[in-house]
Motif scaffolding. Structure first.
Motif, mmCIF file in Angstrom:
data_model
loop_
_atom_site.group_PDB
_atom_site.id
_atom_site.type_symbol
_atom_site.label_atom_id
_atom_site.label_comp_id
_atom_site.label_asym_id
_atom_site.label_seq_id
_atom_site.Cartn_x
_atom_site.Cartn_y
_atom_site.Cartn_z
ATOM 1 N N ALA A 1 0.824 -1.208 0.000
ATOM 2 C CA ALA A 1 0.000 0.000 0.000
ATOM 3 C C ALA A 1 0.855 1.254 0.000
ATOM 4 C CB ALA A 1 -0.926 -0.008 1.215
ATOM 5 N N VAL A 2 1.935 1.249 0.772
ATOM 6 C CA VAL A 2 2.823 2.412 0.828
ATOM 7 C C VAL A 2 3.530 2.613 -0.507
ATOM 8 C CG1 VAL A 2 4.907 3.345 1.892
ATOM 9 C CG2 VAL A 2 3.149 2.277 3.324
ATOM 10 N N ILE A 3 4.073 1.528 -1.055
ATOM 11 C CA ILE A 3 4.794 1.622 -2.325
ATOM 12 C C ILE A 3 3.868 2.094 -3.437
ATOM 13 C CG2 ILE A 3 5.991 0.273 -4.098
ATOM 14 C CD1 ILE A 3 7.063 -1.480 -1.779
ATOM 15 N N GLY A 4 2.606 1.623 -3.408
ATOM 16 C CA GLY A 4 1.645 2.026 -4.425
ATOM 17 C C GLY A 4 1.394 3.521 -4.447
ATOM 18 N N GLY A 5 1.541 4.167 -3.302
ATOM 19 C CA GLY A 5 1.368 5.612 -3.255
ATOM 20 C C GLY A 5 2.444 6.363 -4.003
ATOM 21 N N TYR A 6 3.594 5.731 -4.179
ATOM 22 C CA TYR A 6 4.705 6.368 -4.896
ATOM 23 C C TYR A 6 4.695 6.053 -6.387
ATOM 24 C CZ TYR A 6 6.780 7.603 -0.408
ATOM 25 O OH TYR A 6 7.009 8.143 0.844
ATOM 26 N N ILE A 7 4.404 4.795 -6.734
ATOM 27 C CA ILE A 7 4.533 4.392 -8.139
ATOM 28 C C ILE A 7 3.256 4.626 -8.939
ATOM 29 C CG2 ILE A 7 6.276 2.686 -7.556
ATOM 30 C CD1 ILE A 7 4.167 0.519 -7.887
ATOM 31 N N GLY A 8 2.133 4.858 -8.259
ATOM 32 C CA GLY A 8 0.895 5.132 -8.962
ATOM 33 C C GLY A 8 0.204 3.877 -9.451
ATOM 34 N N ASN A 9 -0.870 4.087 -10.212
ATOM 35 C CA ASN A 9 -1.670 2.968 -10.726
ATOM 36 C C ASN A 9 -2.331 3.414 -12.029
ATOM 37 O OD1 ASN A 9 -3.768 1.081 -11.258
ATOM 38 N ND2 ASN A 9 -3.875 0.534 -9.097
ATOM 39 N N PRO A 10 -1.976 2.799 -13.152
ATOM 40 C CA PRO A 10 -2.535 3.244 -14.431
ATOM 41 C C PRO A 10 -3.954 2.753 -14.691
ATOM 42 C CG PRO A 10 -1.019 1.421 -14.788
ATOM 43 C CD PRO A 10 -0.959 1.744 -13.320
ATOM 44 N N PHE A 11 -4.494 1.900 -13.825
ATOM 45 C CA PHE A 11 -5.745 1.225 -14.137
ATOM 46 C C PHE A 11 -6.943 1.657 -13.282
ATOM 47 C CE2 PHE A 11 -2.215 -1.810 -14.844
ATOM 48 C CZ PHE A 11 -2.263 -1.839 -16.238
ATOM 49 N N VAL B 1 4.070 11.175 -19.871
ATOM 50 C CA VAL B 1 3.694 9.757 -19.984
ATOM 51 C C VAL B 1 2.731 9.345 -18.866
ATOM 52 C CG1 VAL B 1 4.495 7.375 -20.172
ATOM 53 C CG2 VAL B 1 5.909 9.248 -21.089
ATOM 54 N N VAL B 2 3.190 9.386 -17.610
ATOM 55 C CA VAL B 2 2.376 8.876 -16.501
ATOM 56 C C VAL B 2 1.282 9.852 -16.082
ATOM 57 C CG1 VAL B 2 4.212 7.411 -15.612
ATOM 58 C CG2 VAL B 2 4.036 9.779 -14.807
ATOM 59 N N GLY B 3 1.296 11.064 -16.645
ATOM 60 C CA GLY B 3 0.279 12.043 -16.292
ATOM 61 C C GLY B 3 -1.117 11.625 -16.713
ATOM 62 N N THR B 4 -1.215 10.683 -17.652
ATOM 63 C CA THR B 4 -2.524 10.198 -18.095
ATOM 64 C C THR B 4 -3.007 8.998 -17.290
ATOM 65 O OG1 THR B 4 -1.465 8.778 -19.764
ATOM 66 C CG2 THR B 4 -2.097 11.009 -20.442
#
Length: 282
Positions: A194-204, A247-250
């Motif tokens: 959960a913590v790591i996900g806050g940094y790397i984001g989620n495209p889905f 790139v990741v802004g979308t």
């Protein structure tokens, strides 16, 4: 009674059930002392067995509320009830879930979930402070919205079967050591993802509640305050700078977006207001 167990983590969204003629209680599964499951009850049931004879105190009336009756009795305006068993008011899980409730409340009400209770392991003043800090509409302040309930010793959570963390029955170990161990996944395996996900984001998976909560924080002067551009008059969001990343802004949730909100929450809610939000010495 039919029970659906749906383990959610700090990256998940509260998803109202589609089962008709039912009441709902939400159990948040997270890294610190609390969990939540989604339980669907027939309205013909008189009580919800795991919470029979378990009470929490209403912040508004100072009266004890039988939680089994609470989840088994919908409001006159809807068909479903949701009960959130949260942690103490300074915990980032409780803060984030309150922020989600603020954003998703209109959608929950559209789906017939018009009675929502939030049980916090704290005293009444701490619960009111948290609601004020995240601008959560509640029965105490606005006279509508979430019904604030307090259960300082966490009896409701234990009766419901929430996770109790790492070494809960070890009275000799400092609770701060236990908490530190849980940050690394001991007794709470979902913490690190959960913590790591806050940094790397989620495209889905879209999580628009994050922008809403960050905007509330910026309007209240919390730092970091550079992630959004707000209208000076209305306070509405004009630009989300995370959406401008190449790139990741979308992505549905951009990298660092949730991590920035969590930094706001940690510095200017949890730490800054520790005395008002922390659990009692008892």
């Amino acid at each position: 009674t039919k029970t659906h167990r749906n383990n959610d983590n700090a990256d998940g969204n509260p998803s109202p059930p589609s089962t008709p003629q039912s009441t709902t209680t939400m159990r948040i599964s997270n890294s610190l002392f609390t969990a939540a499951i989604l339980s669907v009850l027939s309205l013909t049931s008189n009580a919800y067995a795991p919470l029979v004879d378990v009470t929490a105190r209403s912040v508004k009336t100072s009266e004890d509320v039988d939680l089994s009756n609470f989840v088994s009795t919908p409001s006159s305006k809807g068909k479903k009830t949701m009960l959130v068993l949260a942690t103490y008011a300074a915990d980032f899980n409780a803060i984030e879930y309150a922020q989600r409730l603020r954003y998703y409340m209109p959608e929950l009400q559209k789906r017939g979930i018009t009675k929502i209770g939030l049980v916090l392991n704290c005293n009444a003043d701490s619960a009111k402070s948290l609601a004020d800090l995240v601008d959560l509409p509640c029965d105490v302040n606005e006279g509508y919205g979430v019904e604030l309930l307090v259960d300082p010793l966490g009896n409701a959570g234990r009766a419901f079967g929430v996770g109790t963390g790492w070494r809960p029955d070890d009275p000799d170990m400092s609770p701060y050591v236990k908490l530190f161990g849980m940050l690394f996944g001991l007794g709470a395996w979902a913490t690190l993802p959960a913590v790591i996900g806050g940094y790397i984001g989620n495209p889905f998976t879209p999580q628009p509640w994050i922008e809403d909560a960050m905007a509330v924080g910026q309007r209240k002067g919390r730092w970091p305050d550079s992630g959004l551009v707000l209208d000076d008059e209305t306070g509405s969001v004009l630009v989300n700078k995370f959406a401008e990343l190449p790139v990741v802004g979308t992505w549905e949730r951009r990298p660092l977006e949730l991590a920035t909100l969590r930094l706001q929450n940690m510095l200017d809610i949890s730490i800054k207001n520790w005395k008002e939000l922390a659990p009692g010495e008892e």
